[in-house]
Design an enzyme around this catalytic site. Structure first.
Site, PDB file in Angstrom:
ATOM      1  N   CYS A 145       0.958  -1.199   0.063  1.00 20.53           N
ATOM      2  CA  CYS A 145       0.199   0.013   0.009  1.00 20.53           C
ATOM      3  C   CYS A 145       1.003   1.217   0.034  1.00 20.53           C
ATOM      4  O   CYS A 145       1.451   1.703  -1.112  1.00 20.53           O
ATOM      5  CB  CYS A 145      -1.059  -0.160   1.102  1.00 20.53           C
ATOM      6  SG  CYS A 145      -2.369   1.057   1.010  1.00 20.53           S
ATOM      7  N   HIS A 190      -3.507  -5.210   0.062  1.00 20.18           N
ATOM      8  CA  HIS A 190      -3.211  -5.638   1.572  1.00 20.18           C
ATOM      9  C   HIS A 190      -3.125  -7.390   1.570  1.00 20.18           C
ATOM     10  O   HIS A 190      -4.135  -7.880   1.991  1.00 20.18           O
ATOM     11  CB  HIS A 190      -3.826  -5.132   2.668  1.00 20.18           C
ATOM     12  CG  HIS A 190      -3.672  -3.599   2.844  1.00 20.18           C
ATOM     13  ND1 HIS A 190      -2.850  -3.261   3.690  1.00 20.18           N
ATOM     14  CD2 HIS A 190      -4.284  -2.467   2.476  1.00 20.18           C
ATOM     15  CE1 HIS A 190      -2.641  -2.015   3.781  1.00 20.18           C
ATOM     16  NE2 HIS A 190      -3.590  -1.295   2.956  1.00 20.18           N
ATOM     17  N   GLU A 247      -1.636  -9.239   2.888  1.00 16.46           N
ATOM     18  CA  GLU A 247      -1.458  -9.878   4.608  1.00 16.46           C
ATOM     19  C   GLU A 247      -2.867 -10.344   4.998  1.00 16.46           C
ATOM     20  O   GLU A 247      -2.818 -11.297   5.832  1.00 16.46           O
ATOM     21  CB  GLU A 247      -0.764  -8.941   5.392  1.00 16.46           C
ATOM     22  CG  GLU A 247      -1.764  -7.606   5.806  1.00 16.46           C
ATOM     23  CD  GLU A 247      -1.446  -6.325   4.936  1.00 16.46           C
ATOM     24  OE1 GLU A 247      -1.845  -5.390   5.322  1.00 16.46           O
ATOM     25  OE2 GLU A 247      -1.113  -6.788   3.786  1.00 16.46           O
TER      26      GLU A 247
END
Length: 535
Positions: A382, A508, A510
């Site tokens: 990001c 993102h 993750e």
């Protein structure tokens, strides 16, 4: 009835791991063949945590459908390996917003709007699951905060009413408490737990299971005392010791028969779980063959929970490589051109995660430049991707004042600018580009090799994007725009082909990583970092 409910509350102190307990139970029930969904009720008045300071609240977790939620939902998804949605995180703010909106529309027919029944009815409506399938569906619902807090009382009252409506055999309560150990007298003390359960019973609720967070083994006398004074069967007093990793919690709680007790209380068939895959993962995590050191350069490192999904995804990537991660936490405000070599000279990889605002930006740019020039594996997420492009423009293209308009609205080279559909929006809550979006990968890219497919879907949380005016300059200078939106308008991912491993993404990733299914970018990043370490 095809739905059963398990409520999880906490007592004595906050931070006992209600979320991990709830998530572990979800895993254990799912391994028994049941459909599991999870939900978090937070007593704060914010509509959602999207506008909260990460240093105070921790990470904002984003679901597939673009809901900004509490970080506990990240634990839920990682443990039960299911994607949650907008119904999975409910706050006091959302409840009151809904009730007040109905009042303004006249839905209550001019009646006086009160906590009981209007607020509690609204809460209960969000408990219910309208599952018409034949498969048994178990909803695990965690209530944030601690019993006794003023803020959580409407939720507790709603649970009391709900149990009467659906029947106790269909809705049970697990209470997570602390059993403190007094070193001076070498005693485990049960009085705080007794008092907490007494508070619950005074509100009309009897816990069915008491989960005891403790640093010492519960002996027989302690278990007997808790069972007697808390009015629960002795076998339903569950020990929850400190563990070397949260991923060991399902195994430990299985050994304590938590899921067995839940199945019995809910009158469910207690099937034999298959924890082979989970146990193998935990064993690999606890017995790594090597350790790789990763620098995490961020703005909010005073609270590591601000990056909890990033940390967990790094751990997942390490598991896939039979390794462990040693994270070197570095505040981006501490990095300068004079000390960057010293700070990053002993690490095997650099990750720059997301963030907002202009604090600490210079340090991030310096760290990214060091990684690019010294062949250090780099992963930008990001803001990390946006700054990797700004750094490239500054030091490769020669645009010395290159910047993002978020950091400098007057820059003459706005490599990153606000997305057109976000320009002019004044409200900051829930107005970002949120949720899952598709991305088409360049088949010649390293990203494509890692994903193994051309069209991917990742979750987003941003309002700035790459300025397309500079695309040609970046590509001509050697940067690969390796991922784009299907219409080709938005740059979603970049990499440097002449670098050992330099990948950054606007998304993102993750949020989608799981301990048993590591995200390909994190797996690849750790693999590259290990190669750097071994070289």
């Amino acid at each position: 009835m095809a739905v059963k409910y398990v409520f999880v509350t906490g007592g004595v102190v906050s931070g006992l791991g209600k979320g991990i307990t709830a998530a572990s139970l979800g895993r254990l029930l799912k391994e028994r063949g049941y459909k599991v969904t999870m939900q978090k009720f937070d007593p704060y008045i914010n509509i959602d945590p999207g506008t909260m300071n990460p240093v105070q609240h921790g990470e904002v977790f984003v679901t597939e459908d673009g809901t900004e939620t509490d970080l506990d939902l990240g634990h839920y998804e990682r443990f039960i390996d299911e994607c949650l949605d907008k119904n999975s995180n409910v706050t006091t703010g959302k409840v009151y917003w809904s009730v007040l909106s109905k009042e303004r529309r006249g839905d209550y027919g001019g009646g006086t709007v009160q906590v009981i029944p209007h607020i509690t009815n609204e809460i209960k409506s969000r408990f219910y699951r309208n599952d018409v399938s034949d498969d048994m569906h178990i909803a695990i619902i965690e209530v944030g905060g601690t019993v006794g807090d003023i803020e959580s009382q409407p939720f507790i009252e709603s649970i009391r009413q709900f149990q009467h409506e659906v029947g106790h055999e269909n809705a049970i309560l697990i209470h997570v408490t602390l059993i403190p150990y007094l070193t001076a007298s070498e005693e485990l003390k049960t009085k705080p737990t007794q008092a907490s359960v007494r508070d619950l019973m005074g509100l009309g609720i009897q816990p069915d299971i008491v989960v005891c967070r403790t640093e010492q083994e519960l002996n027989e006398d302690v278990r007997d005392k808790i069972a007697l004074f808390c009015n629960v069967p002795r076998k339903n007093v569950i020990q929850n010791l400190n563990l070397p990793t949260v991923y060991a919690a399902p195994i430990a709680l299985e050994n304590e028969h938590l899921a067995d007790d839940v199945c019995e209380a809910l009158h469910l068939e207690n099937k034999t779980p298959d924890l082979t895959e989970w146990s193998t993962m935990v064993n690999k995590l606890l017995h790594p063959k090597k350790t790789v050191r990763i620098a995490l350069v961020g703005k909010y490192i005073t609270l590591h929970d601000a990056y909890i999904s990033v940390v967990e995804a790094l751990r997942h990537g390490a598991i896939a490589n039979d390794a462990d991660t040693d994270i070197k936490w570095i505040s981006s405000e501490d990095i300068t051109a004079d000390n960057v070599a010293e700070l990053l000279g002993d690490v095997d990889g650099l990750i720059v995660p997301g963030g907002f605002g202009n604090r600490g930006i210079d340090g991030m740019l310096t760290a990214i430049q060091y990684a690019r020039e010294n062949s250090l594996p780099f992963f930008g997420i990001c803001l990390g991707m946006q700054l990797s492009i700004v750094e490239y423009a500054k030091h490769v293209l020669g645009y010395r004042d290159a910047n993002s308009t978020e950091q400098d609205a007057q820059t003459s080279h706005p490599l990153i600018h606000i997305m057109p559909d976000k320009d002019g929006i004044e409200d900051i809550g829930g107005t970002l580009r949120l949720g899952s979006y598709p991305c088409v990968l360049d088949k010649t890219s390293k990203a494509y090799q890692l994903y193994g497919e051309e069209t991917i879907h990742e979750r987003h949380r941003h309002r700035y994007e790459v300025n397309n005016y500079y695309r040609k300059d970046l590509v001509n200078a050697g940067m690969k725009l390796s991922g784009q939106s299907p219409d080709g308008h938005i740059v979603e991912m970049i990499e440097l082909p002449d670098h050992p491993w330099f990948i950054a993404t606007q998304a993102h990733p993750e949020f989608k990583s799981r301990p048993t299914r590591p995200h390909p970018l994190f797996r690849g990043f750790i693999e590259a970092s290990i190669k750097h370490m071994e070289k």
